[in-house]
Each structure stands twice: as C-alpha cells, then as structure tokens.
Design a protein around this motif. Structure first.
Motif, mmCIF file in Angstrom:
data_model
loop_
_atom_site.group_PDB
_atom_site.id
_atom_site.type_symbol
_atom_site.label_atom_id
_atom_site.label_comp_id
_atom_site.label_asym_id
_atom_site.label_seq_id
_atom_site.Cartn_x
_atom_site.Cartn_y
_atom_site.Cartn_z
ATOM 1 N N PHE A 72 47.096 32.783 41.993
ATOM 2 C CA PHE A 72 46.321 33.871 41.413
ATOM 3 C C PHE A 72 45.698 33.442 40.088
ATOM 4 O O PHE A 72 45.892 32.324 39.614
ATOM 5 N N GLN A 73 44.954 34.358 39.467
ATOM 6 C CA GLN A 73 44.304 34.076 38.193
ATOM 7 C C GLN A 73 45.328 33.701 37.127
ATOM 8 O O GLN A 73 45.123 32.778 36.344
ATOM 9 N N ASP B 243 43.119 33.486 44.597
ATOM 10 C CA ASP B 243 42.283 34.575 44.100
ATOM 11 C C ASP B 243 41.922 34.311 42.639
ATOM 12 O O ASP B 243 42.758 34.462 41.751
ATOM 13 N N SER C 273 37.877 40.327 47.428
ATOM 14 C CA SER C 273 39.324 40.367 47.202
ATOM 15 C C SER C 273 40.024 41.212 48.263
ATOM 16 O O SER C 273 41.138 40.884 48.692
#
Length: 231
Positions: free
Chosen positions: A91-92, A170, A47
C-alpha cells in the motif's frame, strides 16, 4: 499464462435510494510475470477494481477467476485463505509493525501464510529475499530507523516472502520522492519477473507507468483504453 481474470465486472452503490454505477463492465486478465497498471483520475474506479480483484469485496455482477476458480462461489473463509496464502499486498504506507525488525516482519508473514518451512529454512529464505531487495544490512533494524524507501522495500519483501501468485499494489510510491519511487517501481518489476508473479498496480504517477508491461486507463468506471509498454 493467465493467473487472475476479471469478466464484465460491475459495481453499484446505493446513494439516497438511487443506484450509482462505480464500475461499468470491466474485463481484464493478469498474466504471470507481468505488471499491469490501473490509472485514471480520482473517482475513476481504479481502487474499487483492485479491491474487487483481490477479493476484499464482491462485485455486483461479473466473475473473478483465480486459477479458474470463481471467487464469488467461495465462502468468505476460503477467500480469506486465498488472500493470506496466494495474494500479496503493498500500500501507499508500509504499515510495518513498529516493534518487529525487518527480518521479523518477513518471518511473521510466513507464519500468517501458514508456511510449512522449518525455522532455519524460513530464516534462510528471509535472508535471501532481503539480499534481493538490498536490505540485508538492515535485517535487524526497526521501522523507526528506516528511510521511506527502505520501509517500502521492506513492505514489498514482506508481501512476496510467501511467493504469492498475485501481488496487489495500491499507490505504492505516493509517499516517496521521484528517485525513491523509481527504485521501488524497478524493484516491483524485477520481483514480478524473478518470482513470476501477476502484479496489479494502481498509480496516478505517469512516470511510474514506464515500469509496467500494460496500462489500463480508466474513466468514470469504464476502461478508456489499454496500452502495452514493455516488450
């Protein structure tokens, strides 16, 4: 064709007066139309490497070349402009604006990216992309009424509406079940191909690696090995 290149990237943090090496000389290139995955255990540096590649933080040493321009030589404002106009982020969590419809999420992104398209052209572009990601029937829906998979597809559409050169993802499937995760990864791969984006993905899910072109395995801040998957 190489879109983004990382050369001997190192990152150090100071902890209690002692320096700790988070990244230990990582070099890789992102190719147009390909998905490159970073994988490894928690704390391996994947990350951190993604945020450095995206210009969200600078490395302690090494170069990041975006279309042959050195990111470290640019001002903070110039890097922000590149992130807004040339990069896309997933993103998540989808991070959708709760009071905007799916279509409005995309139109807002075009405003942020300072698109030169007129109002009708923007609406048409959003409609085409929503059809591509299978959300044309949800264009007027608000985030609260969307399923988890629909939210993530909307977030992906928002991330690519301005046709970025590089897409950073990510852990985009971490909050989804297996079926929806496969759908999202197939969508990411298809859009990478269709729009000729260079995509950098961080994931810990081994199954999701089947939807990538290349896998970089990281361990303790170093590149353990790299595998090519899809031919």
């Amino acid at each position: 064709m190489t879109t983004l290149e990382l050369k001997n990237i190192r990152k150090q943090f100071t902890n209690g007066g002692a320096s700790e090496d988070i990244l230990k000389g990582i070099s890789l290139s992102l190719q147009k139309g390909e998905v490159t995955a970073l994988t490894g255990t928690s704390g391996s540096g994947k990350s951190t490497l993604l945020t450095i590649a995206a210009g969200l933080q600078l490395p302690s040493s090494g170069d990041i070349l975006f279309e042959e321009n050195r990111m470290s030589a640019l001002s903070a404002e110039a890097r922000r402009n590149i992130r807004a106009t040339q990069f896309g982020f997933v993103f998540q969590s989808a991070h959708l604006v709760p009071f905007l419809t799916v279509e409005e999420q995309l139109l807002l992104m075009l405003d942020t990216a300072e698109s030169t398209l007129g109002k009708s052209e923007r609406t048409q572009k959003a409609a085409r992309l929503l059809q591509l990601v299978g959300l044309e029937h949800r264009r007027h829906a608000y985030p609260a009424s969307l399923s988890g998979g629909e939210k993530q597809r909307a977030a992906i559409a928002r991330a690519v509406i301005h046709e970025p050169k590089v897409l950073f993802a990510d852990e985009p499937t971490a909050s989804l079940d297996s079926s929806r995760s496969r759908d999202v990864m197939k969508l990411l791969l298809d859009l990478t191909r269709e729009l000729q984006i260079a995509t950098l993905l961080v994931t810990h899910d081994e199954e999701m690696l089947n939807y990538t072109d290349r896998v970089i395995h990281m361990s303790d801040g170093a590149m353990a090995r790299a595998n090519s998957l899809i031919q």
